[in-house]
Design an enzyme around this catalytic site. Structure first.
Site, PDB file in Angstrom:
ATOM      1  N   GLY A 102       0.834  -1.208   0.000  1.00 29.38           N
ATOM      2  CA  GLY A 102       0.000   0.000   0.000  1.00 29.38           C
ATOM      3  C   GLY A 102       0.863   1.249   0.000  1.00 29.38           C
ATOM      4  N   LYS A 105       2.427   1.671  -3.451  1.00 32.23           N
ATOM      5  CA  LYS A 105       1.421   2.164  -4.415  1.00 32.23           C
ATOM      6  C   LYS A 105       1.207   3.666  -4.223  1.00 32.23           C
ATOM      7  CE  LYS A 105      -3.565   1.662  -4.948  1.00 32.23           C
ATOM      8  NZ  LYS A 105      -4.228   1.948  -3.676  1.00 32.23           N
ATOM      9  N   TYR A 145       5.025 -20.134   7.988  1.00 27.67           N
ATOM     10  CA  TYR A 145       6.016 -19.369   7.213  1.00 27.67           C
ATOM     11  C   TYR A 145       5.752 -19.533   5.716  1.00 27.67           C
ATOM     12  CZ  TYR A 145      10.726 -17.904   5.650  1.00 27.67           C
ATOM     13  OH  TYR A 145      11.794 -17.284   5.043  1.00 27.67           O
ATOM     14  N   THR A 175      20.690 -18.841   2.902  1.00 30.92           N
ATOM     15  CA  THR A 175      21.812 -17.895   2.837  1.00 30.92           C
ATOM     16  C   THR A 175      22.452 -17.756   4.213  1.00 30.92           C
ATOM     17  OG1 THR A 175      20.730 -16.760   1.013  1.00 30.92           O
ATOM     18  CG2 THR A 175      22.417 -15.522   2.194  1.00 30.92           C
TER      19      THR A 175
HETATM   20  P1  NAD Z   1      16.210 -12.105  10.340  1.00 24.91           P
HETATM   21  O1  NAD Z   1      15.325 -12.748  11.354  1.00 24.91           O
HETATM   22  O2  NAD Z   1      17.657 -11.936  10.663  1.00 24.91           O
HETATM   23  O3  NAD Z   1      15.633 -10.681   9.921  1.00 24.91           O
HETATM   24  C1  NAD Z   1      14.264 -10.392   9.848  1.00 24.91           C
HETATM   25  C2  NAD Z   1      14.048  -8.999  10.423  1.00 24.91           C
HETATM   26  O4  NAD Z   1      12.657  -8.646  10.300  1.00 24.91           O
HETATM   27  C3  NAD Z   1      14.396  -8.917  11.914  1.00 24.91           C
HETATM   28  O5  NAD Z   1      15.248  -7.821  12.155  1.00 24.91           O
HETATM   29  C4  NAD Z   1      13.046  -8.732  12.587  1.00 24.91           C
HETATM   30  O6  NAD Z   1      13.119  -8.034  13.795  1.00 24.91           O
HETATM   31  C5  NAD Z   1      12.258  -8.002  11.489  1.00 24.91           C
HETATM   32  N1  NAD Z   1      10.806  -8.113  11.645  1.00 24.91           N
HETATM   33  C6  NAD Z   1      10.068  -9.247  11.754  1.00 24.91           C
HETATM   34  N2  NAD Z   1       8.767  -8.940  11.882  1.00 24.91           N
HETATM   35  C7  NAD Z   1       8.672  -7.587  11.827  1.00 24.91           C
HETATM   36  C8  NAD Z   1       7.590  -6.673  11.898  1.00 24.91           C
HETATM   37  N3  NAD Z   1       6.314  -7.090  12.051  1.00 24.91           N
HETATM   38  N4  NAD Z   1       7.841  -5.344  11.798  1.00 24.91           N
HETATM   39  C9  NAD Z   1       9.123  -4.892  11.627  1.00 24.91           C
HETATM   40  N5  NAD Z   1      10.187  -5.707  11.574  1.00 24.91           N
HETATM   41  C10 NAD Z   1       9.966  -7.055  11.668  1.00 24.91           C
HETATM   42  O7  NAD Z   1      16.053 -12.965   8.993  1.00 24.91           O
HETATM   43  P2  NAD Z   1      16.846 -12.862   7.620  1.00 24.91           P
HETATM   44  O8  NAD Z   1      17.566 -14.120   7.400  1.00 24.91           O
HETATM   45  O9  NAD Z   1      17.576 -11.586   7.535  1.00 24.91           O
HETATM   46  O10 NAD Z   1      15.625 -12.832   6.583  1.00 24.91           O
HETATM   47  C11 NAD Z   1      15.177 -11.614   6.017  1.00 24.91           C
HETATM   48  C12 NAD Z   1      14.100 -11.905   4.983  1.00 24.91           C
HETATM   49  O11 NAD Z   1      14.605 -12.762   3.974  1.00 24.91           O
HETATM   50  C13 NAD Z   1      12.867 -12.594   5.560  1.00 24.91           C
HETATM   51  O12 NAD Z   1      11.712 -12.052   4.941  1.00 24.91           O
HETATM   52  C14 NAD Z   1      13.058 -14.034   5.178  1.00 24.91           C
HETATM   53  O13 NAD Z   1      11.836 -14.709   5.041  1.00 24.91           O
HETATM   54  C15 NAD Z   1      13.782 -13.914   3.847  1.00 24.91           C
HETATM   55  N6  NAD Z   1      14.583 -15.109   3.559  1.00 24.91           N
HETATM   56  C16 NAD Z   1      15.784 -15.318   4.184  1.00 24.91           C
HETATM   57  C17 NAD Z   1      16.500 -16.471   3.893  1.00 24.91           C
HETATM   58  C18 NAD Z   1      17.856 -16.738   4.497  1.00 24.91           C
HETATM   59  O14 NAD Z   1      18.433 -17.786   4.194  1.00 24.91           O
HETATM   60  N7  NAD Z   1      18.438 -15.883   5.293  1.00 24.91           N
HETATM   61  C19 NAD Z   1      15.988 -17.433   3.011  1.00 24.91           C
HETATM   62  C20 NAD Z   1      14.750 -17.189   2.436  1.00 24.91           C
HETATM   63  C21 NAD Z   1      14.060 -16.022   2.696  1.00 24.91           C
END
Ligand code: NAD
Ligand code: UDP
Length: 319
Positions: A102, A105, A145, A175
């Site tokens: 949103g 947009k 998830y 990653t």
């Molecule tokens: P992470 O947990 O280190 O980081 C996620 C961040 O999002 C955290 O800082 C957390 O506090 C914040 N967060 C969560 N809910 C929130 C909310 N409601 N409001 C504001 N902030 C919020 O995880 P990551 O490994 O850095 O992953 C980041 C993104 O990449 C995620 O969306 C994850 O699904 C995606 N992803 C990561 C991987 C990986 O291998 N690291 C693989 C696939 C997808």
């Protein structure tokens, strides 16, 4: 450009902030710290072009000033985190994605969704191309998830088709790298921290399940290219090198010089048996492929955790 990065205090979000700032862009970082760590962005406080807002993105998002991009990375990402926080995980993938779209947009900003290889579930097609629809158990423990991310992709495509928002979807494969938390729970950080402490390495199941591990710098390069490309359809980014969990454990033991033993523990429910990205599209459209192999990436990550654990040990000794 001026971009909003949600999840900025997380592992990937913080590296993405660095990259956009290094390219001369302005970054608004947003996070509620549910799984993030303020230390991941402490080096950015006071840096020109960086501004941080503490906010839960499932609530209405307000950002002062213009915006050219919204990169939505907020979400628990480690299985132990989303199993502990199932409802916040569902909410950030659904309500949070809706709010972020949103905002994009309203500001005519480009939107990029951090999706995941988990949309393929326990895959029956191997390796996984973007055209594969996946094999997900919606009501299993990991469903919170996987389904949140599948909903987020559907919502992103709907904003693209119905509202004409310029969108990107990256399906990120496992990653790893500096700034993961020592207690993050994901396999690479677990094994490295266990090896450095001389604790047994926790192998879930018999260790024959496979994953394809991408070093963080390679991933960030791919995301930066995807953001600037014209591709709205989902795009896999990952390192096609596929290893069993046992092979990963052995590599970590060898590179750390640790004598830790391997301990077999029960396999979590619905744990995917195999995972490997088909990156033909990323190669063709983005001219991207990973450069850092597992051994090199592990060495860089081991160095990070070695220094972190030494600092933590020194701090504990001064108490
Ligand atoms: P992470 O947990 O280190 O980081 C996620 C961040 O999002 C955290 O800082 C957390 O506090 C914040 N967060 C969560 N809910 C929130 C909310 N409601 N409001 C504001 N902030 C919020 O995880 P990551 O490994 O850095 O992953 C980041 C993104 O990449 C995620 O969306 C994850 O699904 C995606 N992803 C990561 C991987 C990986 O291998 N690291 C693989 C696939 C997808
Ligand atoms: N795993 C393991 N020991 C650990 C953590 C994870 O054997 O200490 C296994 C897990 O069961 C899975 C693989 O390693 O098969 C990757 O797990 P991770 O949590 O890193 O990511 P995901 O399951 O989301 O791919």
């Amino acid at each position: 450009m001026r971009v909003l990065i949600t999840g900025a205090a997380g592992f990937l979000g913080s590296h993405l902030c660095d990259r956009f700032l290094d390219e001369g862009h302005q970054v608004v970082g947003m996070d509620n710290f549910i799984t993030g760590n303020p230390n991941n962005i402490s080096h950015l406080r006071g840096r020109r072009g960086f501004h941080f807002v503490e906010h839960d993105v499932t609530q209405y998002i307000y950002v002062e000033g213009s915006l050219d991009g919204v990169l939505h990375f907020a979400s628990p990402a480690s299985p132990i985190d989303y199993l502990e926080q199932p409802i916040p995980t569902l909410k950030v993938g659904s309500l949070g994605t809706h709010k972020a779209l949103g905002l994009a947009k309203a500001r005519k900003a480009r939107f990029l969704l951090a999706s995941t290889s988990e949309v393929y579930g326990d895959p029956q097609v191997h390796p996984q191309p973007e055209s594969y629809w996946g094999h997900v158990n919606p009501v299993g423990p990991r469903g919170v998830y996987d389904e949140a991310k599948r909903f987020a992709e559907a919502m992103t495509m709907a904003y693209h088709r119905y509202h004409g928002v310029e969108t990107r979807i990256v399906r990120i494969f496992n990653t790893y790298g500096p700034r993961m938390r020592p207690r993050d729970g994901r396999v690479v950080s677990n094994f490295i921290v266990q090896a450095l402490r001389g604790d047994p390495l926790s192998i879930y199941g018999d260790g024959t399940q496979t994953r394809s591990f991408t070093y963080v710098d390679d991933l960030i390069e791919g995301i930066y290219r995807l953001f600037h490309s014209g591709r709205a359809e989902p795009t896999n980014l990952g390192n096609p090198g596929e290893f069993t969990v046992r092979q990963l454990a052995e590599a970590v033991l060898q590179l750390t010089g640790s004598v830790s033993e391997l301990r077999m523990l029960p396999l979590p429910e619905d744990d995917p048996k195999v995972r490997q990205p088909d990156i033909s599209i990323a190669r063709q459209v983005l001219g991207w492929e990973p450069n850092v192999d597992l051994s090199e990436g592990l060495q860089r990550t081991i160095l990070y955790f070695r220094q972190l654990l030494e600092r933590q040990g020194a701090a504990a000794r001064t108490l």
